[in-house]
Design a protein around this motif. Structure first.
Motif, short mmCIF file in Angstrom:
data_model
loop_
_atom_site.label_atom_id
_atom_site.label_comp_id
_atom_site.label_asym_id
_atom_site.label_seq_id
_atom_site.Cartn_x
_atom_site.Cartn_y
_atom_site.Cartn_z
N LEU A 151 -0.37 12.35 -2.28
CA LEU A 151 -1.73 12.92 -1.70
C LEU A 151 -1.69 14.35 -1.48
O LEU A 151 -2.29 15.06 -1.82
CB LEU A 151 -2.49 11.95 -0.99
CG LEU A 151 -2.73 10.67 -1.30
CD1 LEU A 151 -3.40 9.93 -0.32
CD2 LEU A 151 -3.50 10.64 -2.64
N ILE A 152 -0.58 14.75 -0.62
CA ILE A 152 -0.49 15.92 -0.05
C ILE A 152 -0.08 17.03 -1.10
O ILE A 152 -0.64 18.28 -1.24
CB ILE A 152 0.32 15.99 1.22
CG1 ILE A 152 -0.14 15.26 2.21
CG2 ILE A 152 0.64 17.45 1.38
CD1 ILE A 152 0.66 14.94 3.48
N ALA A 153 0.76 16.54 -2.03
CA ALA A 153 1.25 17.39 -2.95
C ALA A 153 0.13 17.88 -4.15
O ALA A 153 0.23 19.08 -4.45
CB ALA A 153 2.50 16.68 -3.67
N VAL A 154 -0.62 16.83 -4.40
CA VAL A 154 -1.70 17.21 -5.15
C VAL A 154 -2.87 17.99 -4.73
O VAL A 154 -3.19 19.14 -5.43
CB VAL A 154 -2.59 15.77 -5.59
CG1 VAL A 154 -3.83 16.09 -6.32
CG2 VAL A 154 -1.80 14.95 -6.29
N LEU A 155 -3.14 17.98 -3.40
CA LEU A 155 -4.05 18.84 -2.70
C LEU A 155 -3.18 20.17 -2.59
O LEU A 155 -4.12 21.17 -2.62
CB LEU A 155 -4.25 18.44 -1.16
CG LEU A 155 -5.16 16.93 -1.21
CD1 LEU A 155 -5.17 16.61 0.29
CD2 LEU A 155 -6.52 17.25 -1.67
N LEU A 156 -2.07 20.30 -2.63
CA LEU A 156 -1.34 21.82 -2.22
C LEU A 156 -1.31 22.58 -3.57
O LEU A 156 -1.44 23.89 -3.62
CB LEU A 156 0.04 21.40 -1.87
CG LEU A 156 0.28 21.18 -0.33
CD1 LEU A 156 1.93 20.72 -0.25
CD2 LEU A 156 -0.10 22.06 0.54
N ALA A 177 3.25 12.09 -9.31
CA ALA A 177 4.56 11.33 -9.54
C ALA A 177 5.85 11.78 -8.76
O ALA A 177 6.25 10.87 -8.32
CB ALA A 177 4.63 11.37 -11.20
N ALA A 178 5.98 12.97 -8.59
CA ALA A 178 7.12 13.55 -8.19
C ALA A 178 7.00 13.47 -6.60
O ALA A 178 8.16 12.82 -6.08
CB ALA A 178 7.23 15.13 -8.34
N GLY A 179 5.90 13.45 -6.06
CA GLY A 179 5.76 13.03 -4.59
C GLY A 179 6.02 11.66 -4.08
O GLY A 179 6.55 11.27 -3.33
N PHE A 195 3.25 7.47 0.36
CA PHE A 195 1.95 7.34 0.16
C PHE A 195 1.49 8.82 0.36
O PHE A 195 0.67 9.31 -0.42
CB PHE A 195 1.22 6.32 0.92
CG PHE A 195 -0.19 6.46 0.64
CD1 PHE A 195 -0.93 5.58 -0.31
CD2 PHE A 195 -0.96 7.05 1.72
CE1 PHE A 195 -2.40 5.78 -0.49
CE2 PHE A 195 -2.72 7.21 1.50
CZ PHE A 195 -2.98 6.53 0.61
N LEU A 196 1.80 9.26 1.48
CA LEU A 196 1.20 10.79 1.70
C LEU A 196 1.73 11.77 0.97
O LEU A 196 0.99 12.69 0.71
CB LEU A 196 1.49 11.11 3.26
CG LEU A 196 0.55 10.07 4.18
CD1 LEU A 196 0.97 10.15 5.61
CD2 LEU A 196 -0.85 10.29 3.85
N GLY A 222 0.87 -1.16 0.04
CA GLY A 222 0.23 -0.03 0.12
C GLY A 222 0.68 1.35 -0.09
O GLY A 222 0.47 2.53 -0.71
N GLY A 223 1.75 1.28 0.71
CA GLY A 223 2.64 2.49 0.85
C GLY A 223 3.65 2.35 -0.37
O GLY A 223 4.30 3.68 -0.61
N ALA A 224 3.96 1.70 -1.15
CA ALA A 224 4.99 1.65 -2.30
C ALA A 224 4.56 1.06 -3.78
O ALA A 224 4.77 1.92 -4.59
CB ALA A 224 6.48 1.00 -1.92
#
Length: 233
Positions: free
Chosen positions: A227-232, A185-187, A223-224, A104-106
């Protein structure tokens, strides 16, 4: 007068119920934010929910890859008592670290990133540039911790990924529609490469029994960060 502890069972039940309510609200908030992030990179609501649930379940699954033998033996102390005197005796032991990869994380975030880049081939140059940038910065701030593994400041990878996506779009001229793809992708791949892959040589001497790429049963930065990068952005 005896000291007595007086408490209200009803008050304790109210506190427990309040704590449970907060946990439920936070869980739903996380699920909603995660689904929002996945929909921004092209998933439908049902697909986003499926991917999120698969990632949550996969976070507890680690696939063993290999055993890493430490280059220098670990020295432990044994306490031996004789005639009431305690002696500290050094004992040299060989050590092994089981290297695994978290589903799930990688695995899932990496597969999503590669699938998105394959689906939009015009993004490959910008996505790779963002991945390299995040990997370099993440590798610089990642630190090996004996007995634990490689640790990375939580907010630095997603912030770098968001800034990389903004740089690619507003400075280097990438299509604006690709900003969420580049950020995700970068995150994910940038954090995976910079924090985990480039530090594999340091893991064998940390004395950790298990080192899981992408997290050992819980989500880590890989994983995070996506998601956080997209939200930012």
């Amino acid at each position: 007068m005896e000291n007595r502890l007086i408490y209200s069972p009803v008050g304790i039940l109210i506190m427990l119920g309040f704590a449970f309510l907060i946990a439920v609200v936070v869980s739903f908030l996380f699920l909603d934010l995660a689904r929002t992030a996945f929909t921004k990179i092209g998933f439908s609501w049902s697909q986003a929910l499926f991917v999120l649930l698969a990632s949550l379940v996969g976070s507890s699954i680690n696939i063993p890859l290999t055993n890493l033998q430490c280059s220098t033996p670990m020295v432990h102390e044994r306490h031996i008592r004789a005639f009431g005197v305690s002696y500290h005796v050094p004992v040299v032991k060989s050590c092994n670290t089981l290297l695994a990869i978290n589903v799930g994380g990688a695995l899932i975030p990496s597969l999503i990133s590669m699938a998105l880049i394959y689906r939009f081939p015009e993004s490959i140059y910008y996505a790779l540039s963002g991945i390299v940038l995040v990997a370099i910065i993440t590798n610089r701030v990642a630190r090996p911790v004996r007995g634990l593994g490689i640790v990375t400041p939580a907010l630095i990878p997603p912030l770098c990924a968001a800034l990389a996506a903004i740089l690619m779009v507003y400075v280097l001229g990438a299509p604006h529609d690709l900003i969420f793809l580049i950020a995700y992708a970068a995150g994910t791949l940038g954090t995976l490469l910079g924090a985990d892959i480039l530090n594999l040589g340091k893991i064998r001497d940390l004395g950790a029994p298990v080192a899981s790429i992408g997290g050992a049963g819980t989500f880590d930065g890989v994983f995070l960060s996506g998601l956080i990068a997209v939200l930012l952005v």
